[in-house]
Motif scaffolding. Structure first.
Motif, PDB file in Angstrom:
ATOM      1  N   TYR A 294       0.730  -1.309  -0.050  1.00  0.00           N
ATOM      2  CA  TYR A 294       0.103   0.066   0.039  1.00  0.00           C
ATOM      3  C   TYR A 294       0.940   1.388  -0.003  1.00  0.00           C
ATOM      4  O   TYR A 294       0.495   2.198  -0.849  1.00  0.00           O
ATOM      5  CB  TYR A 294      -0.908  -0.161   1.160  1.00  0.00           C
ATOM      6  CG  TYR A 294      -1.864   1.284   1.176  1.00  0.00           C
ATOM      7  CD1 TYR A 294      -1.332   2.444   2.234  1.00  0.00           C
ATOM      8  CD2 TYR A 294      -3.069   1.350   0.667  1.00  0.00           C
ATOM      9  CE1 TYR A 294      -2.297   3.436   2.168  1.00  0.00           C
ATOM     10  CE2 TYR A 294      -3.574   2.529   0.623  1.00  0.00           C
ATOM     11  CZ  TYR A 294      -3.468   3.543   1.445  1.00  0.00           C
ATOM     12  OH  TYR A 294      -4.428   4.307   1.475  1.00  0.00           O
ATOM     13  N   CYS A 295       1.821   1.351   0.830  1.00  0.00           N
ATOM     14  CA  CYS A 295       2.677   2.465   0.886  1.00  0.00           C
ATOM     15  C   CYS A 295       3.522   2.694  -0.324  1.00  0.00           C
ATOM     16  O   CYS A 295       3.797   3.724  -0.839  1.00  0.00           O
ATOM     17  CB  CYS A 295       3.877   2.208   2.075  1.00  0.00           C
ATOM     18  SG  CYS A 295       3.017   2.354   3.613  1.00  0.00           S
ATOM     19  N   ALA A 296       4.089   1.513  -1.200  1.00  0.00           N
ATOM     20  CA  ALA A 296       4.814   1.789  -2.321  1.00  0.00           C
ATOM     21  C   ALA A 296       3.912   2.270  -3.414  1.00  0.00           C
ATOM     22  O   ALA A 296       4.137   3.114  -4.324  1.00  0.00           O
ATOM     23  CB  ALA A 296       5.241   0.451  -2.637  1.00  0.00           C
ATOM     24  N   LEU A 297       2.663   1.839  -3.282  1.00  0.00           N
ATOM     25  CA  LEU A 297       1.597   2.068  -4.442  1.00  0.00           C
ATOM     26  C   LEU A 297       0.972   3.552  -4.245  1.00  0.00           C
ATOM     27  O   LEU A 297       0.567   3.919  -5.364  1.00  0.00           O
ATOM     28  CB  LEU A 297       0.564   1.049  -4.531  1.00  0.00           C
ATOM     29  CG  LEU A 297       0.765  -0.363  -4.806  1.00  0.00           C
ATOM     30  CD1 LEU A 297      -0.225  -1.248  -4.955  1.00  0.00           C
ATOM     31  CD2 LEU A 297       1.365  -0.244  -6.477  1.00  0.00           C
ATOM     32  N   THR A 298       0.870   4.158  -3.103  1.00  0.00           N
ATOM     33  CA  THR A 298       0.083   5.325  -2.760  1.00  0.00           C
ATOM     34  C   THR A 298       1.307   6.498  -2.487  1.00  0.00           C
ATOM     35  O   THR A 298       1.111   7.603  -2.203  1.00  0.00           O
ATOM     36  CB  THR A 298      -0.845   5.248  -1.659  1.00  0.00           C
ATOM     37  OG1 THR A 298      -0.210   4.959  -0.548  1.00  0.00           O
ATOM     38  CG2 THR A 298      -1.789   4.355  -1.886  1.00  0.00           C
ATOM     39  N   VAL A 300       3.800   6.690  -0.074  1.00  0.00           N
ATOM     40  CA  VAL A 300       4.311   6.755   1.206  1.00  0.00           C
ATOM     41  C   VAL A 300       5.765   6.674   1.314  1.00  0.00           C
ATOM     42  O   VAL A 300       6.188   5.527   0.678  1.00  0.00           O
ATOM     43  CB  VAL A 300       3.621   5.981   2.161  1.00  0.00           C
ATOM     44  CG1 VAL A 300       4.278   5.966   3.887  1.00  0.00           C
ATOM     45  CG2 VAL A 300       2.074   6.274   2.629  1.00  0.00           C
ATOM     46  N   LYS A 301       6.537   7.348   1.802  1.00  0.00           N
ATOM     47  CA  LYS A 301       8.099   7.057   1.655  1.00  0.00           C
ATOM     48  C   LYS A 301       8.710   5.959   2.417  1.00  0.00           C
ATOM     49  O   LYS A 301       8.056   5.808   3.481  1.00  0.00           O
ATOM     50  CB  LYS A 301       8.880   8.387   2.247  1.00  0.00           C
ATOM     51  CG  LYS A 301      10.429   8.398   2.179  1.00  0.00           C
ATOM     52  CD  LYS A 301      10.993   9.609   2.960  1.00  0.00           C
ATOM     53  CE  LYS A 301      10.705  10.858   1.915  1.00  0.00           C
ATOM     54  NZ  LYS A 301      11.398  10.839   0.639  1.00  0.00           N
ATOM     55  N   ILE A 302       9.173   5.055   1.754  1.00  0.00           N
ATOM     56  CA  ILE A 302       9.749   3.901   2.208  1.00  0.00           C
ATOM     57  C   ILE A 302      11.281   3.797   2.360  1.00  0.00           C
ATOM     58  O   ILE A 302      11.805   4.119   1.341  1.00  0.00           O
ATOM     59  CB  ILE A 302       9.271   2.642   1.319  1.00  0.00           C
ATOM     60  CG1 ILE A 302       7.798   2.552   1.365  1.00  0.00           C
ATOM     61  CG2 ILE A 302      10.114   1.507   1.896  1.00  0.00           C
ATOM     62  CD1 ILE A 302       7.276   1.442   0.379  1.00  0.00           C
ATOM     63  N   ILE A 303      11.927   3.815   3.777  1.00  0.00           N
ATOM     64  CA  ILE A 303      13.088   3.846   3.778  1.00  0.00           C
ATOM     65  C   ILE A 303      13.561   2.382   4.219  1.00  0.00           C
ATOM     66  O   ILE A 303      13.144   1.832   5.503  1.00  0.00           O
ATOM     67  CB  ILE A 303      13.551   4.846   4.973  1.00  0.00           C
ATOM     68  CG1 ILE A 303      13.130   6.228   4.549  1.00  0.00           C
ATOM     69  CG2 ILE A 303      14.908   4.856   5.177  1.00  0.00           C
ATOM     70  CD1 ILE A 303      13.271   7.124   5.662  1.00  0.00           C
ATOM     71  N   VAL A 304      14.443   1.829   3.331  1.00  0.00           N
ATOM     72  CA  VAL A 304      15.018   0.505   3.755  1.00  0.00           C
ATOM     73  C   VAL A 304      16.414   0.578   4.219  1.00  0.00           C
ATOM     74  O   VAL A 304      17.384   1.020   3.291  1.00  0.00           O
ATOM     75  CB  VAL A 304      14.947  -0.324   2.466  1.00  0.00           C
ATOM     76  CG1 VAL A 304      15.454  -1.867   2.770  1.00  0.00           C
ATOM     77  CG2 VAL A 304      13.485  -0.334   1.721  1.00  0.00           C
ATOM     78  N   SER A 360       2.981   8.713   9.894  1.00  0.00           N
ATOM     79  CA  SER A 360       2.336   8.246   8.771  1.00  0.00           C
ATOM     80  C   SER A 360       2.781   8.453   7.415  1.00  0.00           C
ATOM     81  O   SER A 360       2.306   7.808   6.430  1.00  0.00           O
ATOM     82  CB  SER A 360       1.025   9.192   9.034  1.00  0.00           C
ATOM     83  OG  SER A 360       1.372  10.454   9.012  1.00  0.00           O
ATOM     84  N   SER A 361       3.798   9.437   7.047  1.00  0.00           N
ATOM     85  CA  SER A 361       4.475   9.519   6.027  1.00  0.00           C
ATOM     86  C   SER A 361       5.481   8.684   5.688  1.00  0.00           C
ATOM     87  O   SER A 361       6.101   9.157   4.528  1.00  0.00           O
ATOM     88  CB  SER A 361       4.538  10.947   5.486  1.00  0.00           C
ATOM     89  OG  SER A 361       5.322  11.611   6.561  1.00  0.00           O
ATOM     90  N   VAL A 379       9.446  -3.994  10.413  1.00  0.00           N
ATOM     91  CA  VAL A 379       8.656  -3.060   9.834  1.00  0.00           C
ATOM     92  C   VAL A 379       8.029  -2.192  10.558  1.00  0.00           C
ATOM     93  O   VAL A 379       7.281  -2.525  11.440  1.00  0.00           O
ATOM     94  CB  VAL A 379       8.043  -3.834   8.823  1.00  0.00           C
ATOM     95  CG1 VAL A 379       6.956  -2.817   7.999  1.00  0.00           C
ATOM     96  CG2 VAL A 379       8.721  -4.726   7.908  1.00  0.00           C
ATOM     97  N   LYS A 380       8.004  -0.769  10.489  1.00  0.00           N
ATOM     98  CA  LYS A 380       7.473   0.296  11.515  1.00  0.00           C
ATOM     99  C   LYS A 380       6.714   1.215  10.598  1.00  0.00           C
ATOM    100  O   LYS A 380       7.413   1.741   9.881  1.00  0.00           O
ATOM    101  CB  LYS A 380       8.364   0.827  12.417  1.00  0.00           C
ATOM    102  CG  LYS A 380       9.124  -0.027  13.279  1.00  0.00           C
ATOM    103  CD  LYS A 380       9.958   0.587  14.113  1.00  0.00           C
ATOM    104  CE  LYS A 380      10.882  -0.212  15.268  1.00  0.00           C
ATOM    105  NZ  LYS A 380      11.912   0.475  16.037  1.00  0.00           N
ATOM    106  N   TRP A 381       5.433   1.361  10.787  1.00  0.00           N
ATOM    107  CA  TRP A 381       4.672   2.394  10.143  1.00  0.00           C
ATOM    108  C   TRP A 381       3.354   2.483  10.996  1.00  0.00           C
ATOM    109  O   TRP A 381       2.527   1.733  11.180  1.00  0.00           O
ATOM    110  CB  TRP A 381       4.315   2.021   8.832  1.00  0.00           C
ATOM    111  CG  TRP A 381       3.468   3.031   8.044  1.00  0.00           C
ATOM    112  CD1 TRP A 381       3.826   4.261   7.657  1.00  0.00           C
ATOM    113  CD2 TRP A 381       2.176   2.799   7.386  1.00  0.00           C
ATOM    114  NE1 TRP A 381       2.935   4.893   6.885  1.00  0.00           N
ATOM    115  CE2 TRP A 381       1.740   4.176   6.813  1.00  0.00           C
ATOM    116  CE3 TRP A 381       1.186   1.971   7.516  1.00  0.00           C
ATOM    117  CZ2 TRP A 381       0.502   4.472   6.084  1.00  0.00           C
ATOM    118  CZ3 TRP A 381      -0.046   2.303   6.470  1.00  0.00           C
ATOM    119  CH2 TRP A 381      -0.304   3.129   6.171  1.00  0.00           C
TER     120      TRP A 381
END
Length: 462
Positions: A294-298, A300-304, A360-361, A379-381
């Motif tokens: 959901y985060c990748a598609l919408t 939301v910044k993803i930090i790996v 949230s972002s 994983v934290k969101w």
């Protein structure tokens, strides 16, 4: 849309045959010869308009014209349609009595999407007649890409036919049930095969079908737009024919060898290491897989966070969730703090670089030195998933959970779904008014839960 739509029937006297064909007319009506040789074997079930009659309509806005006949008006097309009709009602059948879909064909005979369904008939063997609606097209990939749209509307058409036939069946049973006669052993009069008009009780059934089929052809060409990937249509702005740059993932010297290996495999698909979306599911918990998607598609910044050797394949899998034009929103192994605060949406960093806390972002994925509860990442969101997920996300998760899909098949299905939604959003971007967008959303089956994805992708898809 360069396609032919045909209604086919398995006549219990004469076998499978097409009985009603609709195509886009590209020549003058006067140039066609509709007075074809009459087949004396035609019975009521095999007949629709008659061999010398046709239904003709024209869309005034686009200039597209559509012609419906009992047999396809072009001889070379009629041969292909007849061959496809035989297959759709004999060897290529989905056994679901409520209506199933089968894809078959080749480059010579054309590619076909077939929808088979039962229509109630108390005088027929088994108390039903077998029908199919087929869509014949030369472009295999466009047909597969538009299959969700086509399947939805073909099912609506078949359901409308089935509902009308069911009412006739109930009326006949109320008067004198042939089923009770057969069970009682009473002798039945010999019945001739019945036409679709008799089965549905609708005198204008073929005019209705002509309207439905013409609309599907028009909507397929105007709104689903082959031009997005293959060319231009006169009523839409021209598209750039330039290809996106081959390298869409930024990198530094530490990840260069891995990037080079990845690019070399792109030139030879048979040598590609098929890391599919299942790799993401294996790395994170099952319940967190939907969160990451959901985060990748919408947007939301993803930090790996972790070493490149551990995060690289994970990043390549996240890459599959975005269309090509949005791959430049990813940064592999960022070496500076300013990269995190930039416009990159998916970033991998080493453990030495400080990163913001999850909010949230921002979704954080940290590769751990030691596994925790059997998982190698944290994983934290703090955000919450909506009660209804975007349609693309639902289909992707369904594909990932399909055990019959190999890694290769899953990757192909992922590309098709991403391409489908990219095309939808490009079409929405072409709409000149809010009213036009509203109509397009209805045609393309876009729901309110898809809006977060649309907002994100629209800003990056020209």
């Amino acid at each position: 849309m360069n396609a032919v739509i045909a209604l086919c029937n398995f006549c219990q006297a004469h076998g499978p045959c097409p009985i009603f064909c609709t195509l886009t007319l590209r020549s003058k009506l006067d140039d066609l010869h509709l007075d074809q040789q009459i087949n004396n074997k035609l019975c009521a079930a095999c007949n629709s308009l008659g061999q010398s009659n046709a239904l003709y309509s024209k869309d005034t806005e686009s200039g597209a014209t559509f012609l419906s006949t009992q047999t396809a008006a072009l001889p070379e097309v009629a041969t292909l349609v007849k061959y496809a009709a035989i297959q759709s009602l004999s060897s290529e059948i989905n056994c679901n009595k409520d209506g199933g879909f089968v894809f078959f064909g080749d480059s010579t005979q054309g590619h076909v999407l077939s929808h088979t369904f039962h229509v109630s008939d108390l005088q027929a063997r088994g108390f039903y007649q077998l029908f199919s609606i087929i869509i014949l097209m030369k472009d295999k990939y466009f047909l597969l890409n538009t299959k969700p749209f086509l399947a939805e509307h073909l099912r609506r058409i078949s359901s409308e036919i089935q509902a009308s036939a069911h009412k006739i069946k109930e009326d006949e049973e109320a008067k004198d049930s042939p089923r009770q006669r057969r069970l009682s052993g009473a002798q039945l009069l010999v019945q001739t095969p019945r036409s679709l008009v008799e089965l549905t009780g609708e005198d204008n059934i073929y005019a209705i079908l002509h309207s439905h089929f013409s609309w599907v052809l028009l909507a397929g060409s105007r709104f689903l737009t082959e031009h997005v990937t293959f060319g231009n249509l006169p009523w839409l702005p021209p598209q750039s024919s330039g290809q996106p740059p081959k390298q869409r993932l930024t990198y530094n010297i530490t990840t260069l060898p891995m990037i080079q290996k990845f690019e070399e495999t792109l030139d030879d698909p048979e040598q590609e290491e098929f890391y599919s979306l299942r790799h993401i599911k294996q790395v994170v918990r099952n319940d967190l897989f939907t969160t990451v998607c959901y985060c990748a598609l919408t947007g939301v910044k993803i930090i790996v966070r972790g070493s490149p050797e551990r995060t690289f394949n994970f990043m390549l899998c996240l890459r599959k969730l975005l269309p090509d034009k949005m791959h430049n929103l990813m940064r592999i192994d960022a070496q500076h703090q300013h990269s995190i605060s930039s416009d990159y949406k998916i970033i991998s960093v080493s453990n030495e670089i400080p990163v913001p806390i999850a909010c949230s972002s921002v979704l954080r994925i940290d590769y751990l030195d030691k596994s925790m509860d059997g998982f190698e990442v944290s994983v934290k969101w703090p955000g919450e998933l909506p009660s209804k997920w975007p349609d693309l996300m639902v289909k992707l998760i369904k594909a990932v959970n399909e055990t019959r899909f190999t890694e290769l098949v899953l990757n192909k299905q992922t590309k098709v779904l991403i391409e489908e939604w990219k095309n939808k959003i490009i079409c929405l971007n072409r709409a000149k008014s809010t009213t036009g967008q509203t109509k397009l959303k209805k045609v393309l089956g876009i729901q309110p839960q898809d809006q977060p994805l649309i907002n994100y992708w629209s800003a990056h898809l020209a």
